[in-house]
Motif scaffolding. Structure first.
Motif, PDB file in Angstrom:
ATOM      1  N   THR A   1       3.549  -5.693   8.378  1.00  0.00           N
ATOM      2  CA  THR A   1       5.076  -5.176   8.605  1.00  0.00           C
ATOM      3  C   THR A   1       5.922  -5.676   7.278  1.00  0.00           C
ATOM      4  O   THR A   1       6.884  -5.231   6.645  1.00  0.00           O
ATOM      5  CB  THR A   1       5.711  -4.922   9.416  1.00  0.00           C
ATOM      6  OG1 THR A   1       6.013  -6.458  10.424  1.00  0.00           O
ATOM      7  CG2 THR A   1       5.093  -3.640  10.091  1.00  0.00           C
TER       8      THR A   1
ATOM      9  N   ASP B   1       0.581  -1.409   0.071  1.00  0.00           N
ATOM     10  CA  ASP B   1      -0.233  -0.162  -0.003  1.00  0.00           C
ATOM     11  C   ASP B   1       0.615   0.936   0.606  1.00  0.00           C
ATOM     12  O   ASP B   1       1.804   0.818   0.266  1.00  0.00           O
ATOM     13  CB  ASP B   1      -1.373  -0.191   1.218  1.00  0.00           C
ATOM     14  CG  ASP B   1      -0.315   0.038   2.890  1.00  0.00           C
ATOM     15  OD1 ASP B   1       0.480   0.174   2.919  1.00  0.00           O
ATOM     16  OD2 ASP B   1      -1.341   0.248   3.269  1.00  0.00           O
ATOM     17  N   LYS B   2       0.301   1.955  -0.178  1.00  0.00           N
ATOM     18  CA  LYS B   2       0.904   3.623   0.387  1.00  0.00           C
ATOM     19  C   LYS B   2       1.781   3.797   1.109  1.00  0.00           C
ATOM     20  O   LYS B   2       3.132   5.139   0.980  1.00  0.00           O
ATOM     21  CB  LYS B   2      -0.460   5.162   0.463  1.00  0.00           C
ATOM     22  CG  LYS B   2      -0.641   4.597  -1.324  1.00  0.00           C
ATOM     23  CD  LYS B   2      -1.761   6.200  -1.336  1.00  0.00           C
ATOM     24  CE  LYS B   2      -2.517   5.945  -2.794  1.00  0.00           C
ATOM     25  NZ  LYS B   2      -3.784   7.420  -2.432  1.00  0.00           N
ATOM     26  N   SER B   3       1.593   3.582   2.625  1.00  0.00           N
ATOM     27  CA  SER B   3       2.729   3.283   3.200  1.00  0.00           C
ATOM     28  C   SER B   3       3.707   1.889   3.716  1.00  0.00           C
ATOM     29  O   SER B   3       4.281   2.096   4.561  1.00  0.00           O
ATOM     30  CB  SER B   3       1.487   3.063   4.657  1.00  0.00           C
ATOM     31  OG  SER B   3       0.722   4.439   4.839  1.00  0.00           O
ATOM     32  N   ASP B   4       3.791   1.628   2.684  1.00  0.00           N
ATOM     33  CA  ASP B   4       4.982   0.737   2.107  1.00  0.00           C
ATOM     34  C   ASP B   4       4.344  -0.614   3.211  1.00  0.00           C
ATOM     35  O   ASP B   4       5.762  -1.191   3.263  1.00  0.00           O
ATOM     36  CB  ASP B   4       5.850   1.232   2.039  1.00  0.00           C
ATOM     37  CG  ASP B   4       7.354   0.540   1.564  1.00  0.00           C
ATOM     38  OD1 ASP B   4       6.797  -0.432   1.157  1.00  0.00           O
ATOM     39  OD2 ASP B   4       8.500   0.502   2.388  1.00  0.00           O
ATOM     40  N   GLN B   5       3.101  -0.628   3.261  1.00  0.00           N
ATOM     41  CA  GLN B   5       2.683  -2.484   3.684  1.00  0.00           C
ATOM     42  C   GLN B   5       2.224  -3.335   3.765  1.00  0.00           C
ATOM     43  O   GLN B   5       1.896  -3.200   1.970  1.00  0.00           O
ATOM     44  CB  GLN B   5       1.680  -1.928   5.185  1.00  0.00           C
ATOM     45  CG  GLN B   5       2.467  -0.714   5.809  1.00  0.00           C
ATOM     46  CD  GLN B   5       2.926  -1.364   7.594  1.00  0.00           C
ATOM     47  OE1 GLN B   5       2.104  -2.373   7.710  1.00  0.00           O
ATOM     48  NE2 GLN B   5       4.147  -1.229   7.142  1.00  0.00           N
TER      49      GLN B   5
END
Length: 60
Positions: A34, A10-14
């Motif tokens: 994570t 996703d946009k949060s790098d998750q």
């Protein structure tokens, strides 16, 4: 066509996954992880547990 799991970041790098039906409609979405291995474990858990899952209707 059978359904499929899509694994993505996703946009949060998750790491996340979604389950799509054969027609492409999203029918389930996983939480954020994570690690890639965490997301793959989430997919595996759904595969193992959903087969015999009951419906607990709490709408009444």
């Amino acid at each position: 066509m059978a359904g499929k799991f899509e694994l993505y970041k996703d946009k949060s790098d998750q790491y996340r996954f979604r389950l799509k039906a054969g027609n492409g409609e999203v029918i389930a979405v996983g939480e954020a992880y994570t690690t890639k291995s965490g997301a793959l474990n989430g997919i595996d858990s759904i595969r193992r547990n959903a087969v015999d899952a009951e419906v607990d209707d709490q709408t009444d």
